[in-house]
Scaffold this active site. Structure first.
Site, PDB file in Angstrom:
ATOM      1  N   SER A 124      -9.095 -18.534  20.692  1.00 54.19           N
ATOM      2  CA  SER A 124      -8.951 -17.214  20.922  1.00 54.19           C
ATOM      3  C   SER A 124      -8.282 -16.583  19.603  1.00 54.19           C
ATOM      4  CB  SER A 124      -8.310 -16.993  22.010  1.00 54.19           C
ATOM      5  OG  SER A 124      -8.058 -15.645  22.216  1.00 54.19           O
ATOM      6  N   GLU A 126      -6.161 -14.335  20.318  1.00 54.51           N
ATOM      7  CA  GLU A 126      -5.119 -14.070  20.573  1.00 54.51           C
ATOM      8  C   GLU A 126      -3.678 -14.968  20.152  1.00 54.51           C
ATOM      9  OE1 GLU A 126      -3.653 -11.661  23.044  1.00 54.51           O
ATOM     10  OE2 GLU A 126      -5.578 -10.869  23.267  1.00 54.51           O
ATOM     11  N   TYR A 148      -0.681 -16.899  27.062  1.00 57.29           N
ATOM     12  CA  TYR A 148      -2.083 -17.097  26.869  1.00 57.29           C
ATOM     13  C   TYR A 148      -2.363 -17.604  25.433  1.00 57.29           C
ATOM     14  CZ  TYR A 148      -7.039 -16.573  26.057  1.00 57.29           C
ATOM     15  OH  TYR A 148      -8.432 -17.114  25.839  1.00 57.29           O
TER      16      TYR A 148
HETATM   17  P1  GDP Z   1      -8.348  -9.062  26.232  1.00 53.54           P
HETATM   18  O1  GDP Z   1      -8.307  -8.727  25.014  1.00 53.54           O
HETATM   19  O2  GDP Z   1      -8.661 -10.623  26.355  1.00 53.54           O
HETATM   20  O3  GDP Z   1      -7.139  -9.193  27.111  1.00 53.54           O
HETATM   21  O4  GDP Z   1      -9.415  -8.467  27.234  1.00 53.54           O
HETATM   22  P2  GDP Z   1      -9.442  -7.604  28.314  1.00 53.54           P
HETATM   23  O5  GDP Z   1     -10.907  -7.002  28.697  1.00 53.54           O
HETATM   24  O6  GDP Z   1      -8.565  -7.801  29.570  1.00 53.54           O
HETATM   25  O7  GDP Z   1      -8.475  -6.183  27.811  1.00 53.54           O
HETATM   26  C1  GDP Z   1      -8.942  -5.484  26.414  1.00 53.54           C
HETATM   27  C2  GDP Z   1      -8.020  -4.318  26.260  1.00 53.54           C
HETATM   28  O8  GDP Z   1      -8.365  -3.359  27.304  1.00 53.54           O
HETATM   29  C3  GDP Z   1      -6.624  -4.775  26.388  1.00 53.54           C
HETATM   30  O9  GDP Z   1      -5.847  -4.246  25.272  1.00 53.54           O
HETATM   31  C4  GDP Z   1      -6.047  -3.937  27.610  1.00 53.54           C
HETATM   32  O10 GDP Z   1      -4.522  -3.514  27.557  1.00 53.54           O
HETATM   33  C5  GDP Z   1      -7.021  -2.905  27.607  1.00 53.54           C
HETATM   34  N1  GDP Z   1      -7.185  -2.192  29.031  1.00 53.54           N
HETATM   35  C6  GDP Z   1      -7.064  -0.982  29.213  1.00 53.54           C
HETATM   36  N2  GDP Z   1      -7.286  -0.798  30.518  1.00 53.54           N
HETATM   37  C7  GDP Z   1      -7.327  -1.952  31.295  1.00 53.54           C
HETATM   38  C8  GDP Z   1      -7.834  -2.279  32.294  1.00 53.54           C
HETATM   39  O11 GDP Z   1      -7.880  -1.675  33.588  1.00 53.54           O
HETATM   40  N3  GDP Z   1      -8.036  -3.522  32.878  1.00 53.54           N
HETATM   41  C9  GDP Z   1      -7.949  -4.479  31.687  1.00 53.54           C
HETATM   42  N4  GDP Z   1      -8.499  -6.003  31.823  1.00 53.54           N
HETATM   43  N5  GDP Z   1      -7.900  -4.116  30.328  1.00 53.54           N
HETATM   44  C10 GDP Z   1      -7.521  -2.951  29.994  1.00 53.54           C
END
Ligand code: GDP
Length: 322
Positions: A124, A126, A148
């Site tokens: 990832s 990440e 993670y």
């Molecule tokens: P990630 O990049 O693997 O953590 O994938 P996510 O889809 O969970 O999150 C992508 C980005 O969207 C991150 O920076 C989150 O902080 C942002 N984000 C903003 N609002 C939300 C929300 O309501 N849910 C999630 N899951 N992410 C959010």
């Protein structure tokens, strides 16, 4: 993939695993897939289902010994950064320690049989955490910023270590990749599912956390295809799989609303601090040049097409339910 292979797949019931089964079935491969003890046996007879627990490393070793795979695709794991803050130990066990068990068992199988065992690890972006450069490449320093990311960094490092021991091991450094099969714990699907409900008049507003986060969002089936290409390549390696372009969470929401015909979307979007993260990475952008040059891989869908495919899917679901 040219010849028929015996494949061991973890994470078959997740987004990527299900697309991998779609891509590989029908090509004459024998696909063995892991399901958790207690899970209902899926009604999918394209694969041979085997019970194993990623948190129980001995069960993983036993399965590798029984299946004697030509290729292992390790796609299982806790796939949510948010969840990893709540369950860091489980995350490290399932997304980190399990990789050590699987690759070691695969290496021993290779030694015992005197034939190549190929391993593809779904890693990832990440692992780069708050990356020191942008876009990131295969040589960007690994500096995870979440439990993670730390677990994924372990799996990533193991691929390099076992390559030095003579294994065909690849680390697919996957940037965010989305599809209608994403659960709503990810922001993209959360957006498209809620936008579809708003368009149908069932809901009024969409509540999100950080709207300014920027991500390099790609199309999940493309990322699965990249992993198949890694298994097929002459040798193993680390590959950034990304589009090279980023958009903000706000951009994604705006595109989704417009696609669903909701024009007053700015009034419908609300920020709720509950959805903000303790340590959020502001922007992730990958440079997929190596994958393009060595694997002949490139993304097939652009950002607007990904948003469109997801919104259309969720609009159809809402229509079917009403
Ligand atoms: P990630 O990049 O693997 O953590 O994938 P996510 O889809 O969970 O999150 C992508 C980005 O969207 C991150 O920076 C989150 O902080 C942002 N984000 C903003 N609002 C939300 C929300 O309501 N849910 C999630 N899951 N992410 C959010």
């Amino acid at each position: 993939m040219a010849a028929a292979q015996r494949i061991l797949l973890t994470g078959a019931t997740g987004q990527d695993g299900s697309y991998l089964v779609d891509q590989l079935s029908g090509e004459g491969h024998e696909i063995h897939a892991l399901i958790r003890p207690g899970d209902l046996l899926p009604a999918d007879d394209r694969v041979i289902w085997r019970t194993g627990d990623l948190a129980d490393t001995q069960s993983l070793v036993d399965i590798v010994d029984e299946v004697e795979p030509d290729i292992v695709f390790n796609l299982a794991g806790i796939s949510s950064v948010a969840f990893s803050w709540q369950q860091p130990l489980a995350t490290v066990e399932v997304s980190g320690a399990a990789v050590a068990a699987l690759i070691e068992a695969s290496w021993r199988l290779q030694e015992r049989k005197g034939r190549t065992v190929r391993f593809v690890q779904a890693s990832s972006s990440e692992i780069f955490g708050s990356a020191i450069e942008s876009p990131q490449t295969e040589t960007t320093p690994v500096r995870p910023a979440s439990p993670y990311g730390a677990a994924k960094a372990l799996g990533h490092s193991l691929m390099g270590i076992y390559r030095s021991r003579g294994m065909h091991a690849s680390s697919a450094i996957l940037y965010n990749h989305e599809s209608p099969r994403r659960p709503e714990t990810f922001v993209t699907r959360k957006i498209t599912a809620q936008v579809a409900r708003i368009a149908a008049g069932l809901e009024e507003t969409l509540q999100l956390g950080n709207l300014d986060s920027r991500r390099d969002w790609g199309w999940a089936p493309d990322y699965v295809d990249a992993m198949v290409r890694m298994a097929d390549a002459e040798s193993g390696g680390d590959y950034v799989i990304a589009t090279g372009r980023t958009h903000s969470v706000r951009d994604f929401a705006g595109a989704a609303f417009l696609r669903a015909g909701v024009l007053d979307w700015q009034d419908r979007l609300e920020v709720d601090d509950r959805f903000k993260r303790p340590a959020d990475v502001a922007e992730m952008r990958g440079d997929p040049s190596r994958a393009r040059e060595e694997l002949g891989w490139s993304p097939t869908l652009a950002f607007e097409e990904i948003v469109g495919a997801m919104v259309e899917h969720d609009l159809a679901l809402v229509r079917a339910a009403s």
